[in-house]
Design a protein around this motif. Sequence first.
Motif, PDB file in Angstrom:
ATOM      1  N   GLY A 529       0.809  -1.215   0.000  1.00  0.00           N
ATOM      2  CA  GLY A 529       0.000   0.000   0.000  1.00  0.00           C
ATOM      3  C   GLY A 529       0.841   1.262   0.000  1.00  0.00           C
ATOM      4  O   GLY A 529       0.323   2.348  -0.313  1.00  0.00           O
ATOM      5  N   PHE A 530       2.125   1.154   0.331  1.00  0.00           N
ATOM      6  CA  PHE A 530       3.017   2.315   0.328  1.00  0.00           C
ATOM      7  C   PHE A 530       3.769   2.477  -0.998  1.00  0.00           C
ATOM      8  O   PHE A 530       4.512   3.446  -1.171  1.00  0.00           O
ATOM      9  CB  PHE A 530       4.046   2.206   1.463  1.00  0.00           C
ATOM     10  CG  PHE A 530       3.444   2.232   2.836  1.00  0.00           C
ATOM     11  CD1 PHE A 530       2.887   3.395   3.346  1.00  0.00           C
ATOM     12  CD2 PHE A 530       3.412   1.095   3.623  1.00  0.00           C
ATOM     13  CE1 PHE A 530       2.328   3.428   4.605  1.00  0.00           C
ATOM     14  CE2 PHE A 530       2.852   1.103   4.891  1.00  0.00           C
ATOM     15  CZ  PHE A 530       2.304   2.281   5.380  1.00  0.00           C
ATOM     16  N   ARG A 531       3.594   1.520  -1.912  1.00  0.00           N
ATOM     17  CA  ARG A 531       4.342   1.602  -3.176  1.00  0.00           C
ATOM     18  C   ARG A 531       3.965   2.877  -3.928  1.00  0.00           C
ATOM     19  O   ARG A 531       2.790   3.237  -4.049  1.00  0.00           O
ATOM     20  CB  ARG A 531       4.074   0.378  -4.049  1.00  0.00           C
ATOM     21  CG  ARG A 531       4.978   0.338  -5.287  1.00  0.00           C
ATOM     22  CD  ARG A 531       4.740  -0.912  -6.126  1.00  0.00           C
ATOM     23  NE  ARG A 531       5.232  -2.124  -5.471  1.00  0.00           N
ATOM     24  CZ  ARG A 531       6.512  -2.506  -5.486  1.00  0.00           C
ATOM     25  NH1 ARG A 531       7.425  -1.769  -6.113  1.00  0.00           N
ATOM     26  NH2 ARG A 531       6.873  -3.619  -4.881  1.00  0.00           N
ATOM     27  N   GLN A 532       4.987   3.561  -4.427  1.00  0.00           N
ATOM     28  CA  GLN A 532       4.763   4.813  -5.124  1.00  0.00           C
ATOM     29  C   GLN A 532       4.201   4.561  -6.528  1.00  0.00           C
ATOM     30  O   GLN A 532       4.344   3.467  -7.090  1.00  0.00           O
ATOM     31  CB  GLN A 532       6.078   5.598  -5.217  1.00  0.00           C
ATOM     32  CG  GLN A 532       6.634   5.991  -3.846  1.00  0.00           C
ATOM     33  CD  GLN A 532       8.025   6.556  -3.926  1.00  0.00           C
ATOM     34  OE1 GLN A 532       8.865   6.066  -4.676  1.00  0.00           O
ATOM     35  NE2 GLN A 532       8.292   7.598  -3.162  1.00  0.00           N
ATOM     36  N   ALA A 533       3.586   5.589  -7.077  1.00  0.00           N
ATOM     37  CA  ALA A 533       3.055   5.485  -8.433  1.00  0.00           C
ATOM     38  C   ALA A 533       4.205   5.290  -9.425  1.00  0.00           C
ATOM     39  O   ALA A 533       5.350   5.667  -9.160  1.00  0.00           O
ATOM     40  CB  ALA A 533       2.270   6.748  -8.785  1.00  0.00           C
ATOM     41  N   LYS A 534       3.897   4.697 -10.572  1.00  0.00           N
ATOM     42  CA  LYS A 534       4.926   4.454 -11.581  1.00  0.00           C
ATOM     43  C   LYS A 534       5.608   5.737 -12.009  1.00  0.00           C
ATOM     44  O   LYS A 534       6.807   5.755 -12.308  1.00  0.00           O
ATOM     45  CB  LYS A 534       4.314   3.737 -12.776  1.00  0.00           C
ATOM     46  CG  LYS A 534       3.944   2.284 -12.495  1.00  0.00           C
ATOM     47  CD  LYS A 534       3.467   1.592 -13.765  1.00  0.00           C
ATOM     48  CE  LYS A 534       3.145   0.122 -13.495  1.00  0.00           C
ATOM     49  NZ  LYS A 534       2.684  -0.578 -14.726  1.00  0.00           N
ATOM     50  N   GLN A 539       8.509   2.455  -6.585  1.00  0.00           N
ATOM     51  CA  GLN A 539       9.264   1.695  -5.592  1.00  0.00           C
ATOM     52  C   GLN A 539       8.614   1.754  -4.214  1.00  0.00           C
ATOM     53  O   GLN A 539       7.682   2.527  -3.968  1.00  0.00           O
ATOM     54  CB  GLN A 539      10.699   2.227  -5.519  1.00  0.00           C
ATOM     55  CG  GLN A 539      11.515   1.981  -6.781  1.00  0.00           C
ATOM     56  CD  GLN A 539      12.919   2.551  -6.659  1.00  0.00           C
ATOM     57  OE1 GLN A 539      13.112   3.749  -6.464  1.00  0.00           O
ATOM     58  NE2 GLN A 539      13.901   1.667  -6.768  1.00  0.00           N
ATOM     59  N   LEU A 540       9.125   0.928  -3.313  1.00  0.00           N
ATOM     60  CA  LEU A 540       8.659   0.886  -1.926  1.00  0.00           C
ATOM     61  C   LEU A 540       9.554   1.777  -1.073  1.00  0.00           C
ATOM     62  O   LEU A 540      10.774   1.561  -1.008  1.00  0.00           O
ATOM     63  CB  LEU A 540       8.698  -0.542  -1.383  1.00  0.00           C
ATOM     64  CG  LEU A 540       7.752  -1.552  -2.039  1.00  0.00           C
ATOM     65  CD1 LEU A 540       8.048  -2.953  -1.524  1.00  0.00           C
ATOM     66  CD2 LEU A 540       6.302  -1.182  -1.768  1.00  0.00           C
ATOM     67  N   PRO A 541       8.994   2.784  -0.407  1.00  0.00           N
ATOM     68  CA  PRO A 541       9.816   3.687   0.409  1.00  0.00           C
ATOM     69  C   PRO A 541       9.969   3.179   1.848  1.00  0.00           C
ATOM     70  O   PRO A 541       9.086   2.510   2.394  1.00  0.00           O
ATOM     71  CB  PRO A 541       9.009   4.985   0.388  1.00  0.00           C
ATOM     72  CG  PRO A 541       7.583   4.517   0.318  1.00  0.00           C
ATOM     73  CD  PRO A 541       7.591   3.234  -0.488  1.00  0.00           C
ATOM     74  N   LEU A 542      11.089   3.504   2.460  1.00  0.00           N
ATOM     75  CA  LEU A 542      11.317   3.258   3.881  1.00  0.00           C
ATOM     76  C   LEU A 542      11.993   4.504   4.446  1.00  0.00           C
ATOM     77  O   LEU A 542      13.091   4.865   4.024  1.00  0.00           O
ATOM     78  CB  LEU A 542      12.196   2.028   4.099  1.00  0.00           C
ATOM     79  CG  LEU A 542      12.392   1.594   5.558  1.00  0.00           C
ATOM     80  CD1 LEU A 542      11.051   1.207   6.198  1.00  0.00           C
ATOM     81  CD2 LEU A 542      13.368   0.431   5.660  1.00  0.00           C
ATOM     82  N   SER A 543      11.322   5.172   5.371  1.00  0.00           N
ATOM     83  CA  SER A 543      11.782   6.476   5.857  1.00  0.00           C
ATOM     84  C   SER A 543      12.611   6.364   7.131  1.00  0.00           C
ATOM     85  O   SER A 543      12.345   5.508   7.988  1.00  0.00           O
ATOM     86  CB  SER A 543      10.578   7.386   6.119  1.00  0.00           C
ATOM     87  OG  SER A 543       9.830   7.602   4.952  1.00  0.00           O
ATOM     88  N   TYR A 544      13.572   7.258   7.244  1.00  0.00           N
ATOM     89  CA  TYR A 544      14.392   7.386   8.448  1.00  0.00           C
ATOM     90  C   TYR A 544      14.383   8.845   8.883  1.00  0.00           C
ATOM     91  O   TYR A 544      14.632   9.745   8.070  1.00  0.00           O
ATOM     92  CB  TYR A 544      15.841   6.953   8.188  1.00  0.00           C
ATOM     93  CG  TYR A 544      16.018   5.479   7.942  1.00  0.00           C
ATOM     94  CD1 TYR A 544      16.346   4.612   8.979  1.00  0.00           C
ATOM     95  CD2 TYR A 544      15.852   4.946   6.662  1.00  0.00           C
ATOM     96  CE1 TYR A 544      16.518   3.248   8.741  1.00  0.00           C
ATOM     97  CE2 TYR A 544      16.014   3.585   6.419  1.00  0.00           C
ATOM     98  CZ  TYR A 544      16.346   2.745   7.469  1.00  0.00           C
ATOM     99  OH  TYR A 544      16.497   1.402   7.244  1.00  0.00           O
ATOM    100  N   GLU A 545      14.086   9.066  10.153  1.00  0.00           N
ATOM    101  CA  GLU A 545      14.205  10.397  10.740  1.00  0.00           C
ATOM    102  C   GLU A 545      15.572  10.469  11.415  1.00  0.00           C
ATOM    103  O   GLU A 545      15.861   9.695  12.333  1.00  0.00           O
ATOM    104  CB  GLU A 545      13.103  10.639  11.768  1.00  0.00           C
ATOM    105  CG  GLU A 545      13.129  12.027  12.377  1.00  0.00           C
ATOM    106  CD  GLU A 545      12.055  12.221  13.446  1.00  0.00           C
ATOM    107  OE1 GLU A 545      11.657  13.366  13.681  1.00  0.00           O
ATOM    108  OE2 GLU A 545      11.624  11.204  14.041  1.00  0.00           O
ATOM    109  N   VAL A 546      16.426  11.379  10.947  1.00  0.00           N
ATOM    110  CA  VAL A 546      17.807  11.441  11.420  1.00  0.00           C
ATOM    111  C   VAL A 546      18.027  12.719  12.227  1.00  0.00           C
ATOM    112  O   VAL A 546      17.666  13.808  11.787  1.00  0.00           O
ATOM    113  CB  VAL A 546      18.803  11.394  10.246  1.00  0.00           C
ATOM    114  CG1 VAL A 546      20.242  11.354  10.778  1.00  0.00           C
ATOM    115  CG2 VAL A 546      18.539  10.168   9.373  1.00  0.00           C
ATOM    116  N   TYR A 547      18.596  12.559  13.423  1.00  0.00           N
ATOM    117  CA  TYR A 547      19.011  13.687  14.253  1.00  0.00           C
ATOM    118  C   TYR A 547      20.528  13.830  14.160  1.00  0.00           C
ATOM    119  O   TYR A 547      21.263  12.861  14.397  1.00  0.00           O
ATOM    120  CB  TYR A 547      18.668  13.460  15.730  1.00  0.00           C
ATOM    121  CG  TYR A 547      17.205  13.348  16.072  1.00  0.00           C
ATOM    122  CD1 TYR A 547      16.203  13.851  15.242  1.00  0.00           C
ATOM    123  CD2 TYR A 547      16.815  12.745  17.270  1.00  0.00           C
ATOM    124  CE1 TYR A 547      14.868  13.750  15.587  1.00  0.00           C
ATOM    125  CE2 TYR A 547      15.472  12.638  17.624  1.00  0.00           C
ATOM    126  CZ  TYR A 547      14.517  13.144  16.772  1.00  0.00           C
ATOM    127  OH  TYR A 547      13.193  13.041  17.130  1.00  0.00           O
TER     128      TYR A 547
END
Length: 556
Positions: A529-534, A539-547
Amino acid sequence: MNSVAANVPSMTTSQRISIECVAYPALSDDADHYVLIHGWGLGRDVWHRALPQLRHVNVHCISLPGFDQSPATPYRLADLLNALEEVLPESCHLVGYSLGGLLAQAFLSSKKVLSVTCLAAGPRFVASSDWPHAMAEDVFEEFKAFFERDPNTCLRRFMGLQSQGDAEQKKSLAQSLGLLNANGLNADYFSSPENMAVWQKALELLGEVDNRKTLFESHNKPVHFIFAEQDALVPVSVAKIIESWSLSHIKVSVVPGAHGLPSHLNQDNNIARLLEASQREDRARYRLDKSRIARSFSRAAVSYDSVAGLQRQVCEHLFQQLPHESLPDNVVLDLGSGTGYFSHLLAQRPEPEQPKQLFNLDLAEGMLRFSREQEYSTGQLSHWLAADAEALPLADNSVDCLFSSLAIQWCQQEDQLFSEIYRVLKPGAKAFIATLGPESLWQLRDAWAQVDDKVHVNRFTPWSDLKRSIDNAGLCSDIEKDEIVVRFDTFKQLRFDLKNLGAQNMNAGQEGGLSSRRRLEALLKAYEGFRQAKSQGGQLPLSYEVYYLQLEKPES
């Protein structure tokens, strides 16, 4: 005390909904934020005697439309939730009483909300054919009709019903009613059609809101239901039903002998104790297993660099912040050195910019062995130490510069960690640290939450908690926040990268055993359900919040 208001467009009228929020700042600037939402019949003054108990946290008291000084603007439930979202601070805990508890449960998917506590509020307020554990529907309809005929008398009887058999409760509610009258809720208040309509709408919400699906699909955020044993409006039997769900993120408490919660929570530090107990249990559930961390990263040492694109990107950005011209003749500590990528970056700098001594410290001995075998021509004297960042084997005031990239998120006792950093730094020395924030891996956490309620994803410490520990240690701090999104063609590739990085679930409260094929298939379906539109790459995103942190030990 500060007052703010959110103004958002109403979907039902041309007016804008205004939500008043009165803030009571804590004694400490970096304290947690608690948002209190009142119920029907009483405004924010239901909390007035509890406020002195909560001076150690930032308190935000919401006034729903038509209550206190919030304008009586018509709205739908969606309008109200949007307006509430607008006033919520980042990284807050919601505490709701009665109707407020029902509304608070709707925010379990909000990125702003860390936990929800519901006082005298179950998933539903009014019974239905499949939910008998609430006020009978005919009783509720009769009450609504009574309010329409004679709102002032109805309100007083409503308060009396909440205090049946409890003299202290009657006294507390009488005081609250006096405060309401002082704020404009007098005999003429309901003569205004607008005021009457918005109170009726709030009453209707009690009959409309059903949070059962939300609770089963919640994002593993802690939920604490607290009921009064003798409550005349919310049957205590609902407590056993919620417990029978056996959802690990939900806790249920019953206050023995209490007829209603406002007076009970307003005295003897009861509300403070309850909230602190909830937080302690939450921290225990997400406790990190350090022995598993060490073994996991040791196994990943050989394959780590091949999939460590994010780690290298973060390390390189942090590396650019170092005062390279002042490194010569310095003692530098690489805290959580991993495969030695920091040494690799140092080797590319001119020799005059390299430190006199470099200590590579890591919890995983496998990482240290791999790092030591690399041939980095750095010119400095290097040492490799297998140790815990919360118990550094270094002398006081011995380090000129500390570097740590994506390592301290595996530390559980932040107070101890930053006290150790303070201890080993020389006066005036700095620490350059990159770590992960709580929004990291949120897509994976959300996908797992659609499969079951177990702990599958590591939970990272919010800045407010880190800042408190940093300040307590005596360090000065500065922060830069960033979001990095890594994209994968397949979910298999995403899981492969996490495994080879040694970054899979390290919580001690995780479920044991292998994931079944059926559960993994459900996880894959949810993550798709998170796959981006063509057009955006598909692709499938995976987010990182970086401090990115810069800490400094004062000269004196």
